[in-house]
Scaffold this motif. Structure first.
Motif, PDB file in Angstrom:
ATOM      1  N   UNK A  93     -50.141  60.002  57.926  1.00  0.00           N
ATOM      2  CA  UNK A  93     -51.429  58.727  58.162  1.00  0.00           C
ATOM      3  C   UNK A  93     -52.083  59.581  59.507  1.00  0.00           C
ATOM      4  N   UNK A  94     -51.249  60.241  60.176  1.00  0.00           N
ATOM      5  CA  UNK A  94     -52.163  60.804  61.523  1.00  0.00           C
ATOM      6  C   UNK A  94     -53.051  61.612  60.967  1.00  0.00           C
ATOM      7  N   UNK A  95     -53.015  62.521  59.813  1.00  0.00           N
ATOM      8  CA  UNK A  95     -53.934  63.426  59.186  1.00  0.00           C
ATOM      9  C   UNK A  95     -55.027  62.635  58.613  1.00  0.00           C
ATOM     10  N   UNK A  96     -54.733  61.572  57.810  1.00  0.00           N
ATOM     11  CA  UNK A  96     -55.666  60.687  57.284  1.00  0.00           C
ATOM     12  C   UNK A  96     -56.660  60.237  58.159  1.00  0.00           C
ATOM     13  N   UNK A  97     -56.251  59.551  59.334  1.00  0.00           N
ATOM     14  CA  UNK A  97     -56.910  58.976  60.446  1.00  0.00           C
ATOM     15  C   UNK A  97     -57.923  60.095  61.123  1.00  0.00           C
ATOM     16  N   UNK A  98     -57.205  61.403  61.208  1.00  0.00           N
ATOM     17  CA  UNK A  98     -58.085  62.386  62.138  1.00  0.00           C
ATOM     18  C   UNK A  98     -59.271  62.702  60.878  1.00  0.00           C
ATOM     19  N   UNK A  99     -58.960  62.991  59.659  1.00  0.00           N
ATOM     20  CA  UNK A  99     -59.795  63.533  58.836  1.00  0.00           C
ATOM     21  C   UNK A  99     -60.995  62.404  58.816  1.00  0.00           C
ATOM     22  N   UNK A 100     -60.664  60.989  58.710  1.00  0.00           N
ATOM     23  CA  UNK A 100     -61.952  60.188  58.787  1.00  0.00           C
ATOM     24  C   UNK A 100     -62.634  60.198  59.867  1.00  0.00           C
ATOM     25  N   UNK A 101     -61.963  60.354  61.198  1.00  0.00           N
ATOM     26  CA  UNK A 101     -62.664  60.689  62.423  1.00  0.00           C
ATOM     27  C   UNK A 101     -63.630  61.869  62.449  1.00  0.00           C
ATOM     28  N   UNK A 102     -63.154  62.908  61.843  1.00  0.00           N
ATOM     29  CA  UNK A 102     -63.857  64.201  61.829  1.00  0.00           C
ATOM     30  C   UNK A 102     -65.055  63.908  60.901  1.00  0.00           C
TER      31      UNK A 102
END
Length: 205
Positions: A93-102
């Motif tokens: 979930x942390x990676x998906x959130x970071x990907x969305x931000x990027x």
């Protein structure tokens, strides 16, 4: 929670089309509460814990190590802490959130401009973490150059990671970018990552 709603709305409806009031309503808080935690709209995407994590790891590293190895290792280790995925696992979930931000940072001009400010702030956090070792101007300049070079390599890895939809683990990509810039020995062993294979593929030992 506020940031999660903001990133979701920006992704679904567009950054420019979404207002801070929209974010506040989705989060069930007042606009003033949003501004209390995120002084600008850009902060809703850009604010994170990366600077603190990098600084903590630099402080904990040995001053006997080469400077670029200390900074590079801190960047790899902090990326491991932020993403938390073991090799072979699905995106967290942390990676998906970071990907969305990027993706928002890459696609939105206003966020790209503010991201540069964040890079300067992270560079200063690294210099501050070096502390008493960088008290004289020449050493401080050396630290600033090393930090800037490492952050440029990390930025390239972040963009590649976003373009690749997170298929490769982010710490591995950062390690590969640092190795391409400074040589394999600079990041070998950072975060348990081995980038010395002939294939150039970063793997966890």
């Amino acid at each position: 929670m506020i940031q999660a709603h903001a990133v979701r709305l920006f992704t679904e409806h567009g950054y420019d089309a979404t207002t801070v009031t929209d974010v506040a309503e989705a989060a069930g808080v007042s606009p003033m509460t949003v501004y209390r935690h995120f002084p600008t709209k850009e902060d809703l995407v850009l604010v994170d814990q990366h600077g603190r994590l990098v600084a903590e790891r630099i402080v904990a590293s040995s001053a006997a190590q080469p400077l670029v190895r200390r900074i590079g290792g801190a960047l790899v280790d902090s990326a491991t802490a932020l993403t938390g995925r073991a090799p072979g696992d699905d995106l967290t979930a942390s990676e998906r959130f970071l990907l969305a931000r990027l993706r928002l940072m890459i696609s939105t001009p206003a966020l790209r401009a503010r991201h540069l400010d964040n890079q300067y702030a992270l560079q200063q956090a690294i210099v501050d973490a070096i502390g008493d070792e960088a008290t004289d101007p020449d050493t401080a300049f050396h630290v600033q150059v090393a930090a800037s070079a490492c952050l440029a390599a990390m930025h390239t890895a972040l963009v590649r990671w976003a373009e690749d939809d997170g298929r490769t683990r982010l710490p591995d990509l950062i390690a590969k970018a640092l190795a391409a810039a400074f040589g394999d020995d600079i990041v070998e062993g950072a975060g348990g990552i081995d980038i010395s294979e002939p294939t150039g593929r970063a793997e966890r030992r």
